[in-house]
Structures are given as structure tokens and as C-alpha cells.
Scaffold this active site. Structure first.
Site, mmCIF file in Angstrom:
data_model
loop_
_atom_site.group_PDB
_atom_site.id
_atom_site.type_symbol
_atom_site.label_atom_id
_atom_site.label_comp_id
_atom_site.label_asym_id
_atom_site.label_seq_id
_atom_site.Cartn_x
_atom_site.Cartn_y
_atom_site.Cartn_z
ATOM 1 N N GLY A 112 -24.287 -4.460 28.105
ATOM 2 C CA GLY A 112 -24.818 -3.180 28.565
ATOM 3 C C GLY A 112 -23.712 -2.185 28.857
ATOM 4 O O GLY A 112 -22.736 -2.083 28.106
ATOM 5 N N GLY A 113 -23.838 -1.464 29.957
ATOM 6 C CA GLY A 113 -22.831 -0.470 30.318
ATOM 7 C C GLY A 113 -21.454 -1.068 30.516
ATOM 8 O O GLY A 113 -20.435 -0.429 30.214
ATOM 9 N N GLY A 145 -4.043 1.761 -2.919
ATOM 10 C CA GLY A 145 -4.627 0.915 -1.889
ATOM 11 C C GLY A 145 -5.292 -0.276 -2.544
ATOM 12 O O GLY A 145 -4.653 -1.245 -2.927
ATOM 13 N N GLN A 196 -23.736 -4.830 23.397
ATOM 14 C CA GLN A 196 -25.128 -4.627 23.801
ATOM 15 C C GLN A 196 -25.532 -5.599 24.901
ATOM 16 O O GLN A 196 -26.215 -5.222 25.870
ATOM 17 C CB GLN A 196 -26.043 -4.797 22.583
ATOM 18 N N SER A 230 0.819 -1.219 0.000
ATOM 19 C CA SER A 230 0.000 0.000 0.000
ATOM 20 C C SER A 230 0.850 1.265 0.000
ATOM 21 O O SER A 230 1.903 1.325 0.623
ATOM 22 C CB SER A 230 -0.911 0.031 1.227
ATOM 23 N N ILE A 276 1.780 -0.057 7.029
ATOM 24 C CA ILE A 276 2.555 -1.303 7.034
ATOM 25 C C ILE A 276 2.605 -1.899 8.442
ATOM 26 O O ILE A 276 3.273 -1.382 9.333
ATOM 27 C CB ILE A 276 3.978 -1.068 6.501
ATOM 28 N N THR A 277 1.880 -2.994 8.614
ATOM 29 C CA THR A 277 1.894 -3.720 9.884
ATOM 30 C C THR A 277 3.251 -4.384 10.081
ATOM 31 O O THR A 277 3.820 -4.926 9.139
ATOM 32 C CB THR A 277 0.784 -4.776 9.904
ATOM 33 N N GLU A 303 -6.393 -6.534 3.777
ATOM 34 C CA GLU A 303 -6.359 -7.733 2.923
ATOM 35 C C GLU A 303 -7.523 -7.738 1.933
ATOM 36 O O GLU A 303 -7.978 -8.789 1.507
ATOM 37 C CB GLU A 303 -6.392 -9.005 3.773
#
Length: 406
Positions: free
Chosen positions: A339-340, A131, A336, A126, A157-158, A363
Site C-alpha cells: 500500500g502506501g 544497441g 501494491q 553499445s 557502460i556499467t 543483455e
């Protein structure tokens, strides 16, 4: 199709699970929050054989198949995706690419160090203007006789800051288009290699992602992978296999979020009973489990096709697009369900939700995967045996839009 797991497969799966739960999990939240690279753990994964799983024992690897690989990726990904993405790149893009398409000299020089975890690799495709359309390479490798003179910039670049080996895709002859692109093995301590600042990402924060600059870097001709002009085809082939690893990563993220949600829903009570007994939550769990199982079948099928030397490009794209979208949906629902508590770091699911998003992007975005799948369907492609080292030019042209690397 259901892949029957062997005793070796199950042993690999259990070893990866034990390592993830016992070694990676205790510090994963801190590493993610503070962007602490998991160098120590990647070395340990190398010692366990997880960094060169499919590499031949001749070069110090495990000699395992793709099924064992995706099982291990799933287990690591349930816990720490900064480790699993480094594992995926090293196995799929770097080790497999060098072993399959490299010279014997390249295999002997680099594979033992990569497979052992002594070094890890990064895949440099990339660019700021290249890209999803990987043909738009601006990095150049000018032929100087006995070496190439490499100039250009690669981003996203990872492993870019910690890699001991770079595979760089660069344009040698612009007039030939994608047929003028080469893949070069570059060592980061060579003159002219500059590592940019570390990116501050939404997810996978312990993984190091950098911009890399190459300023008049001399790359010996013997570090080119394949024949002159083979680089674009090389990138397409390794990325097609790499997507199976990312699909397995997405699967692991979803499975990890599901397991956390299931356990929490049995413990948390509301209106006098565990929330798992309420239909609103029970149906969420049912949908999670169903889509995860479908993802797993797609991932295993793609891996099986690859192991049996059948065309796995479409299957890999299907596995990636479905598993990555399942990961995003599952982790959102997991927050969800919690919850909190799901909105705070302590319960892990918010981190998994942040990690899930990138699996829809790198990828090959979900949109690119649908291009790959639809083209294959419209062509009437079947799963036929193929000779991996021999790639027809037309194949590269058909798959021109497949690529967006890690």
C-alpha cells in the site's frame, strides 16, 4: 528438470545470503538514493570469491559451476542490484570471456586481479547508434602493424567509471561487416581514454554507468581477444552466457520482493485480521510464488546446460525473458501489497521495482529474447554438445540480433 544442489552449492548460497543480509542491506537505501558506488563491498565480494566464481583456481578463481554462480547472484540481488550487476558483468562477460577465448598471457595478466576483486571489468559494446543491432559499430580499431588505433564512443557502460579493464568491441574492416569486428582489452589509464559523466538512472543508482570515449588509443596487438575478425562472435557468445546471470538477477529481485511482501502481509492488519488472510492478497502471493518458482527452474536449467557444454542460447533467452517479466510483475504487486508504505524508500520494494525494469532491457531486451527463441524454435534446434572456442560464421549471422549489453 530439477537441479540437485550439492553441499558446496548450499554453502555458497548461504555465504552469499549472509553477506547480502548482514553487510549490504544496512546501507543499501542510502547508496541507491545518493548514487554511492559500492566499491568497498565489491572488494569484499572479491575476497569472498564472488567476483571470479567460475574462473579456474589456476588463475585465482573459485573453479565453481554456473549453478553456484546463479545461486549467489540471486542472493545478492535480493538486496543490492548495484552490486549484483557488477558481479554479473565481471563473472560472465569479462572473466569467462577472457578465460574461454583469451590467450594464456591475457589470462595470467588479468584474471587473478579480476577474480580477487582488485579490479573489475566493463564490457563496451553499445554505442549511440548500436544497441540491439550490435553489427552497427562506429568505434574503429585501425590496424597500425604492432597495435590498433582505437577511436569511438561507447555508452550505457556499467562499471565505466571504476573499471580497471575495458573489453571494447570495435570495427577494424568495415568492408567485412561483422567479420571485421575485433574485441580489444583496454586499460583505462592509457592515453586517450576519457570517462564521461555518470548517468542519473531510475534504478541501480549506486552502480556507475558512463559514456566512454576513446581518442587515438594505442592498443597492443597482443591485447586482441581471438583471431582477427573474431570480435562480434566473441560478443555474441559472452552475452549468451551473461543473460543467465541477468536472469538470476531478475529472479533475486522477484524473490526479495516476495519475501518482503509475505512478511508484511502477515504483520499488517485490516478489517480485524492480517491482510494475508484476505483472498485479494493471498492470491497475489500465490501468483508471485508460482511465477518465481517457474523462473528459478528456467534459470537453473540454463545454467545446467552451460555447465554440461550443451547449447544454452535458447534456454538462456527463455530464462531471461520470463524471469525479468516476473521481476517486473512481482515488484509491482509487492508495492501494491504494501500500500502506501510500498511507495516510500524505507520498505525497499519501490527500489526493487525500479531495479526490475532494467532486467527487461539490458543483455538483450525482452523483444530481442523472443527473436532468439522464435528463430531457435523455427530452426528446430536441439540441445547438442558444442565446442565453445570454435564458432561457425553462420552461427554469428543467425544470432545477429541477440545483443544489447550492460
Amino acid at each position: 528438470m530439477i537441479v540437485e544442489l550439492t553441499e558446496e552449492h548450499l554453502a555458497v548460497q548461504q555465504a552469499a545470503r549472509d553477506f547480502a543480509q548482514n553487510e549490504l542491506k544496512p546501507g543499501v537505501i542510502e547508496r541507491d538514493s545518493k548514487m554511492i558506488h559500492p566499491t568497498k563491498y565489491l572488494r569484499q565480494m572479491g575476497e569472498l570469491g564472488l567476483m571470479g566464481m567460475m574462473v579456474s583456481p589456476k588463475y585465482g578463481g573459485g573453479g565453481m559451476d554456473s549453478i553456484a554462480y546463479v545461486l549467489a547472484i540471486e542472493e545478492i540481488s535480493k538486496v543490492d542490484n548495484s552490486c549484483s550487476v557488477a558481479m554479473s558483468i565481471n563473472n560472465s562477460l569479462i572473466c569467462w570471456g577472457i578465460e574461454t577465448f583469451g590467450t594464456e598471457e591475457q589470462r595470467q595478466k588479468y584474471l587473478p586481479r579480476l577474480a580477487s576483486g582488485e579490479i573489475i571489468g566493463c564490457f563496451c559494446l553499445s554505442e549511440p547508434e548500436a544497441g540491439s543491432d550490435a553489427t552497427m559499430q562506429r568505434t574503429t580499431a585501425i590496424d597500425m602493424g604492432d597495435h590498433y588505433l582505437l577511436n569511438g564512443t561507447k555508452n550505457w557502460i556499467t562499471n565505466g567509471g571504476t573499471a580497471g579493464l575495458h573489453i571494447v568491441i570495435a570495427q577494424t574492416d568495415e568492408g567485412k561487416g561483422h567479420r571485421g569486428i575485433n574485441a580489444l582489452i583496454v586499460e583505462p589509464d592509457w592515453d586517450g581514454v576519457v570517462i564521461g559523466a555518470k548517468e542519473d538512472k531510475m534504478g541501480l543508482r549506486a552502480s556507475d554507468t558512463h559514456t566512454l570515449m576513446y581518442n587515438d588509443v594505442k592498443v597492443p596487438k597482443h591485447n586482441r581477444i581471438g583471431e582477427d575478425g573474431f570480435g562480434f562472435k566473441f560478443a555474441m557468445k559472452v552475452l549468451a552466457g551473461g543473460r543467465i546471470g541477468i536472469a538470476a538477477q531478475a529472479l533475486g529481485i522477484a524473490q526479495g520482493a516476495f519475501e518482503l511482501s509475505l512478511a508484511y502481509s502477515k504483520e499488517r492488519e485490516a478489517f480485524g485480521k492480517p491482510i494475508s488472510k484476505h483472498q485479494a492478497i493471498a492470491f497475489k502471493l500465490a501468483d508471485m510464488a508460482t511465477e518465481i518458482e517457474a523462473s528459478r527452474l528456467l534459470v537453473h536449467r540454463a545454467a545446467w546446460l552451460k555447465d554440461n557444454h550443451l547449447d544454452y542460447v535458447r534456454a538462456g533467452a527463455m530464462a531471461k525473458v520470463f524471469a525479468s517479466e516476473t521481476a517486473m510483475k512481482t515488484t509491482t504487486e509487492a508495492v501494491q501489497v504494501h500500500g502506501g508504505y510500498g511507495f516510500v524508500k524505507e520498505y525497499h520494494v519501490e527500489r526493487l521495482m525500479r531495479a526490475a525494469k532494467i532486467t527487461q532491457i539490458y543483455e538483450g531486451t525482452s523483444e530481442i529474447q523472443r527473436i532468439v527463441i522464435s528463430r531457435s524454435i523455427l530452426k528446430g534446434d536441439a540441445y547438442i554438445p558444442m565446442n565453445l572456442p570454435t564458432i561457425d560464421d553462420n552461427d554469428a549471422e543467425v544470432n545477429i540480433m541477440q545483443s544489447f549489453e550492460l
